[in-house]
Design a protein around this motif. Structure first.
Motif, mmCIF file in Angstrom:
data_model
loop_
_atom_site.group_PDB
_atom_site.id
_atom_site.type_symbol
_atom_site.label_atom_id
_atom_site.label_comp_id
_atom_site.label_asym_id
_atom_site.label_seq_id
_atom_site.Cartn_x
_atom_site.Cartn_y
_atom_site.Cartn_z
ATOM 1 N N MET A 288 90.621 -87.387 38.375
ATOM 2 C CA MET A 288 90.497 -86.294 37.435
ATOM 3 C C MET A 288 89.016 -86.048 37.147
ATOM 4 O O MET A 288 88.254 -86.982 36.912
ATOM 5 C CB MET A 288 91.249 -86.617 36.148
ATOM 6 N N SER A 289 88.618 -84.802 37.137
ATOM 7 C CA SER A 289 87.220 -84.439 36.929
ATOM 8 C C SER A 289 86.847 -84.574 35.458
ATOM 9 O O SER A 289 87.670 -84.389 34.569
ATOM 10 C CB SER A 289 86.999 -82.994 37.384
ATOM 11 N N ASP A 290 85.587 -84.926 35.224
ATOM 12 C CA ASP A 290 85.090 -84.995 33.848
ATOM 13 C C ASP A 290 84.417 -83.693 33.443
ATOM 14 O O ASP A 290 83.685 -83.639 32.472
ATOM 15 C CB ASP A 290 84.148 -86.183 33.673
ATOM 16 N N ARG A 291 84.672 -82.618 34.219
ATOM 17 C CA ARG A 291 84.102 -81.301 33.926
ATOM 18 C C ARG A 291 85.218 -80.269 33.935
ATOM 19 O O ARG A 291 86.171 -80.357 34.687
ATOM 20 C CB ARG A 291 83.040 -80.929 34.943
ATOM 21 N N ILE A 292 85.061 -79.281 33.086
ATOM 22 C CA ILE A 292 85.941 -78.114 33.084
ATOM 23 C C ILE A 292 85.025 -76.918 33.225
ATOM 24 O O ILE A 292 84.219 -76.630 32.332
ATOM 25 C CB ILE A 292 86.793 -78.037 31.809
ATOM 26 N N ARG B 187 82.076 -81.274 25.953
ATOM 27 C CA ARG B 187 81.625 -79.942 25.492
ATOM 28 C C ARG B 187 82.791 -78.973 25.457
ATOM 29 O O ARG B 187 82.901 -78.167 24.536
ATOM 30 C CB ARG B 187 80.500 -79.419 26.405
ATOM 31 N N TYR B 188 83.668 -79.039 26.450
ATOM 32 C CA TYR B 188 84.860 -78.186 26.468
ATOM 33 C C TYR B 188 85.694 -78.408 25.207
ATOM 34 O O TYR B 188 86.129 -77.454 24.564
ATOM 35 C CB TYR B 188 85.686 -78.473 27.719
ATOM 36 N N GLU B 189 85.916 -79.662 24.848
ATOM 37 C CA GLU B 189 86.694 -79.977 23.645
ATOM 38 C C GLU B 189 86.013 -79.440 22.389
ATOM 39 O O GLU B 189 86.673 -78.985 21.460
ATOM 40 C CB GLU B 189 86.949 -81.473 23.562
ATOM 41 N N GLN B 190 84.675 -79.495 22.340
ATOM 42 C CA GLN B 190 83.944 -78.928 21.204
ATOM 43 C C GLN B 190 84.164 -77.417 21.127
ATOM 44 O O GLN B 190 84.393 -76.871 20.041
ATOM 45 C CB GLN B 190 82.441 -79.212 21.325
ATOM 46 N N ILE B 191 84.090 -76.744 22.275
ATOM 47 C CA ILE B 191 84.281 -75.285 22.302
ATOM 48 C C ILE B 191 85.691 -74.926 21.842
ATOM 49 O O ILE B 191 85.878 -74.014 21.029
ATOM 50 C CB ILE B 191 83.991 -74.733 23.719
ATOM 51 N N VAL B 192 86.691 -75.653 22.345
ATOM 52 C CA VAL B 192 88.078 -75.382 21.951
ATOM 53 C C VAL B 192 88.260 -75.611 20.454
ATOM 54 O O VAL B 192 88.886 -74.804 19.762
ATOM 55 C CB VAL B 192 89.062 -76.246 22.776
ATOM 56 N N GLN C 165 85.957 -75.388 18.090
ATOM 57 C CA GLN C 165 85.284 -74.297 17.373
ATOM 58 C C GLN C 165 86.094 -73.005 17.458
ATOM 59 O O GLN C 165 86.202 -72.268 16.475
ATOM 60 C CB GLN C 165 83.883 -74.081 17.932
ATOM 61 N N ALA C 166 86.675 -72.735 18.623
ATOM 62 C CA ALA C 166 87.489 -71.523 18.779
ATOM 63 C C ALA C 166 88.703 -71.579 17.858
ATOM 64 O O ALA C 166 89.054 -70.581 17.220
ATOM 65 C CB ALA C 166 87.915 -71.357 20.233
ATOM 66 N N ARG C 167 89.357 -72.727 17.782
ATOM 67 C CA ARG C 167 90.515 -72.874 16.884
ATOM 68 C C ARG C 167 90.102 -72.678 15.430
ATOM 69 O O ARG C 167 90.823 -72.052 14.655
ATOM 70 C CB ARG C 167 91.162 -74.236 17.073
ATOM 71 N N GLU C 168 88.953 -73.218 15.050
ATOM 72 C CA GLU C 168 88.462 -73.044 13.686
ATOM 73 C C GLU C 168 88.203 -71.568 13.385
ATOM 74 O O GLU C 168 88.512 -71.085 12.293
ATOM 75 C CB GLU C 168 87.204 -73.877 13.457
ATOM 76 N N LEU C 169 87.631 -70.847 14.358
ATOM 77 C CA LEU C 169 87.391 -69.416 14.163
ATOM 78 C C LEU C 169 88.704 -68.648 14.002
ATOM 79 O O LEU C 169 88.816 -67.765 13.147
ATOM 80 C CB LEU C 169 86.582 -68.840 15.320
ATOM 81 N N VAL C 170 89.698 -68.984 14.809
ATOM 82 C CA VAL C 170 91.007 -68.325 14.689
ATOM 83 C C VAL C 170 91.603 -68.621 13.316
ATOM 84 O O VAL C 170 92.135 -67.726 12.650
ATOM 85 C CB VAL C 170 91.949 -68.758 15.824
ATOM 86 N N ASP C 171 91.526 -69.880 12.874
ATOM 87 C CA ASP C 171 92.037 -70.236 11.548
ATOM 88 C C ASP C 171 91.312 -69.460 10.452
ATOM 89 O O ASP C 171 91.928 -68.991 9.503
ATOM 90 C CB ASP C 171 91.891 -71.737 11.292
ATOM 91 N N GLN C 172 89.986 -69.325 10.578
ATOM 92 C CA GLN C 172 89.221 -68.574 9.585
ATOM 93 C C GLN C 172 89.634 -67.115 9.578
ATOM 94 O O GLN C 172 89.792 -66.524 8.511
ATOM 95 C CB GLN C 172 87.715 -68.686 9.860
ATOM 96 N N LEU C 173 89.813 -66.530 10.751
ATOM 97 C CA LEU C 173 90.219 -65.133 10.838
ATOM 98 C C LEU C 173 91.589 -64.933 10.202
ATOM 99 O O LEU C 173 91.802 -64.001 9.434
ATOM 100 C CB LEU C 173 90.231 -64.656 12.293
#
Length: 151
Positions: free
Chosen positions: A1-5, A12-17, A19-27
């Motif tokens: 399994m790759s350690d990159r997406i 970093r991918y998990e951080q982006i996801v 943050q995106a979930r937090e933005l959706v929750d805020q919206l």
């Protein structure tokens, strides 16, 4: 399994996801907060999309009691709030928000029925005393569907 997406590390991918979930929750929270504030503003006028709504002006929170009485006839309701666009013009703004509203009924015979409505809110907002308030909310019903629902 790759350690990159894509170009990013898994971390970093998990951080982006996250943050995106937090933005959706805020919206989503923002939409509900706007809706709550809108209950205090008049007029709130439903207008038709594909299904013409009654030309009714709702004045203040008390006029919404029949709306909530109707919602309370359902076993449960779920509203999926989708995309929203907001255009700012100084202390005024317009917004359009999409929603899929699901309403589950259970008849005396135990038969379950699901009514789904695709709705949009067209809002006019004003900024007063540092906060945004509804000047007007219009409801458009793009389509509805009612069908039996499995248990």
């Amino acid at each position: 399994m790759s350690d990159r997406i894509g170009n990013d590390t898994l971390e970093r991918y998990e951080q982006i996801v996250k943050q995106a979930r937090e933005l959706v929750d805020q919206l989503t929270g923002f939409q509900f907060k706007l809706g709550d504030m809108g209950l205090e503003i008049e007029p709130m006028r439903p207008v038709g999309g594909a299904h013409e709504a009654a030309d009714e002006v709702l004045h203040g929170c008390d006029s919404l009691a029949p709306v909530f009485d109707n919602l309370n006839t359902y076993e449960t309701t779920t509203h999926f709030n989708g995309q929203s666009t907001v255009s700012l013009d100084g202390a005024r703004a317009t917004a359009e928000s999409y929603c899929l509203a699901h309403h589950l009924s259970v008849g005396e015979d135990g038969q379950r029925t699901l009514m789904i409505a695709a709705i949009r809110y067209l809002d006019e907002l004003v900024k007063q005393d540092g906060g945004w308030l509804f000047a007007e909310r219009r409801l458009l019903v793009d389509w509805t569907e009612t069908r039996p629902s499995a248990a």
